[in-house]
Write a protein that holds these residues in place. Structure first.
Motif, PDB file in Angstrom:
ATOM      1  N   SER A  61     -24.727  27.390 -62.987  1.00 12.12           N
ATOM      2  CA  SER A  61     -25.871  26.551 -63.324  1.00 12.12           C
ATOM      3  C   SER A  61     -26.360  25.791 -62.106  1.00 12.12           C
ATOM      4  N   ALA A  62     -27.581  25.312 -62.204  1.00  9.34           N
ATOM      5  CA  ALA A  62     -28.137  24.498 -61.123  1.00  9.34           C
ATOM      6  C   ALA A  62     -27.721  23.061 -61.325  1.00  9.34           C
ATOM      7  N   GLY A  63     -27.399  22.349 -60.216  1.00  6.21           N
ATOM      8  CA  GLY A  63     -27.095  20.933 -60.252  1.00  6.21           C
ATOM      9  C   GLY A  63     -28.293  20.160 -59.735  1.00  6.21           C
ATOM     10  N   LEU A  64     -28.077  18.883 -59.449  1.00  7.27           N
ATOM     11  CA  LEU A  64     -29.200  18.009 -59.129  1.00  7.27           C
ATOM     12  C   LEU A  64     -28.916  17.181 -57.884  1.00  7.27           C
ATOM     13  N   VAL A  65     -29.870  17.194 -56.946  1.00  8.73           N
ATOM     14  CA  VAL A  65     -29.819  16.345 -55.760  1.00  8.73           C
ATOM     15  C   VAL A  65     -31.035  15.431 -55.792  1.00  8.73           C
ATOM     16  N   GLY A  66     -30.815  14.148 -55.552  1.00  9.27           N
ATOM     17  CA  GLY A  66     -31.912  13.187 -55.524  1.00  9.27           C
ATOM     18  C   GLY A  66     -32.512  13.080 -54.132  1.00  9.27           C
ATOM     19  N   LEU A  80     -41.407  17.349 -45.293  1.00 12.80           N
ATOM     20  CA  LEU A  80     -39.951  17.175 -45.352  1.00 12.80           C
ATOM     21  C   LEU A  80     -39.439  17.446 -46.761  1.00 12.80           C
ATOM     22  N   ALA A  81     -40.100  16.862 -47.758  1.00  8.19           N
ATOM     23  CA  ALA A  81     -39.674  17.032 -49.146  1.00  8.19           C
ATOM     24  C   ALA A  81     -39.707  18.499 -49.556  1.00  8.19           C
ATOM     25  N   VAL A  82     -40.760  19.210 -49.150  1.00  6.40           N
ATOM     26  CA  VAL A  82     -40.889  20.623 -49.505  1.00  6.40           C
ATOM     27  C   VAL A  82     -39.769  21.444 -48.863  1.00  6.40           C
ATOM     28  N   SER A  83     -39.502  21.203 -47.582  1.00  5.40           N
ATOM     29  CA  SER A  83     -38.479  21.995 -46.889  1.00  5.40           C
ATOM     30  C   SER A  83     -37.096  21.731 -47.474  1.00  5.40           C
ATOM     31  N   VAL A  84     -36.803  20.475 -47.824  1.00  7.36           N
ATOM     32  CA  VAL A  84     -35.518  20.144 -48.443  1.00  7.36           C
ATOM     33  C   VAL A  84     -35.395  20.800 -49.814  1.00  7.36           C
ATOM     34  N   GLN A  85     -36.448  20.658 -50.623  1.00  5.69           N
ATOM     35  CA  GLN A  85     -36.414  21.209 -51.986  1.00  5.69           C
ATOM     36  C   GLN A  85     -36.211  22.722 -51.975  1.00  5.69           C
ATOM     37  N   MET A  86     -36.880  23.410 -51.054  1.00  4.42           N
ATOM     38  CA  MET A  86     -36.766  24.867 -51.014  1.00  4.42           C
ATOM     39  C   MET A  86     -35.370  25.310 -50.571  1.00  4.42           C
ATOM     40  N   LYS A  87     -34.785  24.586 -49.621  1.00  6.28           N
ATOM     41  CA  LYS A  87     -33.434  24.925 -49.181  1.00  6.28           C
ATOM     42  C   LYS A  87     -32.421  24.644 -50.302  1.00  6.28           C
ATOM     43  N   LEU A  88     -32.589  23.549 -51.017  1.00  6.73           N
ATOM     44  CA  LEU A  88     -31.693  23.239 -52.134  1.00  6.73           C
ATOM     45  C   LEU A  88     -31.797  24.314 -53.217  1.00  6.73           C
ATOM     46  N   ALA A  89     -33.022  24.744 -53.508  1.00  7.39           N
ATOM     47  CA  ALA A  89     -33.218  25.781 -54.520  1.00  7.39           C
ATOM     48  C   ALA A  89     -32.563  27.091 -54.088  1.00  7.39           C
ATOM     49  N   ASP A 294     -39.965  18.997 -35.472  1.00 13.02           N
ATOM     50  CA  ASP A 294     -39.932  20.162 -36.357  1.00 13.02           C
ATOM     51  C   ASP A 294     -39.292  19.791 -37.697  1.00 13.02           C
ATOM     52  N   VAL A 295     -40.108  19.229 -38.580  1.00  7.53           N
ATOM     53  CA  VAL A 295     -39.568  18.684 -39.828  1.00  7.53           C
ATOM     54  C   VAL A 295     -39.115  19.771 -40.792  1.00  7.53           C
ATOM     55  N   LYS A 296     -39.691  20.965 -40.696  1.00  5.50           N
ATOM     56  CA  LYS A 296     -39.273  22.056 -41.578  1.00  5.50           C
ATOM     57  C   LYS A 296     -37.818  22.447 -41.301  1.00  5.50           C
ATOM     58  N   THR A 297     -37.515  22.716 -40.035  1.00  6.26           N
ATOM     59  CA  THR A 297     -36.139  23.053 -39.662  1.00  6.26           C
ATOM     60  C   THR A 297     -35.208  21.885 -39.926  1.00  6.26           C
ATOM     61  N   PHE A 298     -35.680  20.688 -39.600  1.00  8.99           N
ATOM     62  CA  PHE A 298     -34.895  19.473 -39.827  1.00  8.99           C
ATOM     63  C   PHE A 298     -34.500  19.336 -41.300  1.00  8.99           C
ATOM     64  N   GLY A 299     -35.472  19.508 -42.193  1.00  9.93           N
ATOM     65  CA  GLY A 299     -35.200  19.382 -43.621  1.00  9.93           C
ATOM     66  C   GLY A 299     -34.220  20.424 -44.117  1.00  9.93           C
ATOM     67  N   GLN A 300     -34.393  21.658 -43.682  1.00  8.84           N
ATOM     68  CA  GLN A 300     -33.507  22.744 -44.109  1.00  8.84           C
ATOM     69  C   GLN A 300     -32.075  22.514 -43.646  1.00  8.84           C
ATOM     70  N   GLN A 301     -31.921  22.146 -42.380  1.00 13.95           N
ATOM     71  CA  GLN A 301     -30.576  21.964 -41.843  1.00 13.95           C
ATOM     72  C   GLN A 301     -29.891  20.733 -42.425  1.00 13.95           C
ATOM     73  N   THR A 302     -30.660  19.685 -42.669  1.00  9.30           N
ATOM     74  CA  THR A 302     -30.084  18.490 -43.283  1.00  9.30           C
ATOM     75  C   THR A 302     -29.616  18.789 -44.698  1.00  9.30           C
ATOM     76  N   ALA A 303     -30.407  19.556 -45.447  1.00  6.21           N
ATOM     77  CA  ALA A 303     -30.004  19.938 -46.808  1.00  6.21           C
ATOM     78  C   ALA A 303     -28.729  20.770 -46.781  1.00  6.21           C
TER      79      ALA A 303
END
Length: 335
Positions: A61-66, A80-89, A294-303
């Protein structure tokens, strides 16, 4: 943050596999009673607290990150929000996104709500002001949390800070303007007392100091209106200023409009360098030079780092700074 017991700790204490502990926690009938008893005793001995959201993430199942952002109106934070959300998904996590709107009271409410709903982890671009009570609540709940791009100043050992090398960005922008536009370079935008402004301005101050030049600053909200109004003010009161480093691209975009109205040609009469390199920087006229973060890479790697913390208990470093570079376009290329 002290190490909280994990499912791996329970498995080691019980002498069983991680998957067996998961089955026990899910009340699976496939586990023998003797093994079930061992796992329950290990849970008691390790003082492990079952987090259903995190457990679901380890299963199918999927869990939840705030994800709590200080200003989702800013395209930089939206990206940033989009890149994080997509990596989490991609890794099987759902995302709950909240906009604190730079309001510490609203931020506290969002944090409380996400803790109540059992998020497995948090990523926060914090609002300034307020107290540290909400972060103490996170700490007490044992929720892995990373601060991004700005910091509350509260215990980065517990709440690692992932950000950009703003100092280096300011140096790059100021060097470029001094070389191409002379010694009268100003810094525009940002609330003077905020840590993020101090960081983004630090490289500018360093280069001006090394050159033996007096810095000139215009501080205020980091938005288009402030940039627009400051461009008119500089045209009227400080026509000697020929180069400008801005707090962010929104301020720079406002200045483009202000100077256009005042009849000052950006790229010919004055040079401007923004900060962040949002998509619009390459689509405006004249195209805006900017410090590229580079916020896209930043968001993905942070996630990714956060999920490794959740799933494998790999604690991040207390502070990580990502490199930046300067993208030179028409606004500062002196045509």
């Amino acid at each position: 943050m002290s190490k909280r017991p994990t499912i791996i700790d329970v498995a080691k204490a019980a002498g069983v596999s991680k998957s067996t502990v998961s089955l026990v926690l899910q009340n699976s009938s496939s586990v023998k009673e003797e093994t079930r008893a061992l796992v329950h005793q290990a849970i008691k001995d390790t003082r492990y607290v079952y987090n259903r959201a995190a457990a679901n993430l380890r299963g199918a199942s999927a869990g939840l990150v705030g994800l709590i952002i200080n200003d989702l109106r800013n395209p930089y934070y939206t990206e940033l929000a989009v890149s994080v959300q997509m990596k989490l998904a991609e890794r099987g996590f759902a995302t709950s996104i909240g906009n604190s709107d730079e309001d510490p009271a609203l931020q506290e409410q969002l944090i409380a709500s996400m803790i109540e709903h059992g998020v497995s982890a948090l990523i926060i671009a914090p609002a300034y002001g307020g107290d540290v009570a909400p972060f103490k609540d996170i700490q007490q709940a044992g929720i892995p949390t990373i601060q991004v791009l700005r910091s509350t100043g509260f215990d980065t050992a517990s709440f690692p800070l992932f950000s950009m090398d703003y100092d280096a960005g300011g140096i790059l922008a100021t060097e470029h303007l001094l070389e191409n536009w002379g010694n009268n370079v100003a810094f525009v935008g940002g609330i003077e007392t905020h840590d993020i402004t101090i960081e983004r301005k630090s490289g500018y101050l360093r280069k001006m100091g090394e050159a033996g030049l007096d810095p000139v600053s215009f501080h205020g909200k980091a938005n288009r209106l402030f940039g627009y109004e400051t461009a008119l003010k500089i045209t009227r009161d400080r026509p000697d200023i020929k180069g400008i480093v801005t707090f962010n691209d929104l301020v720079a975009l406002g200045m483009l409009a202000g100077f256009a109205q005042a009849g000052v040609k950006v790229g010919s009469d004055i040079g401007i360098v923004g900060f962040d390199d949002i998509e619009e920087a390459s689509q405006c006229f004249p195209q805006l030079s900017s410090v590229r973060c580079d916020v896209k890479t930043f968001g993905q790697q942070t996630a990714d780092v956060l999920l490794n913390w959740v799933e494998e208990n790999k604690q991040p470093k207390a502070q990580v700074r990502y490199s930046v570079d300067l993208v030179v376009r028409a606004s500062s290329s002196k045509t």
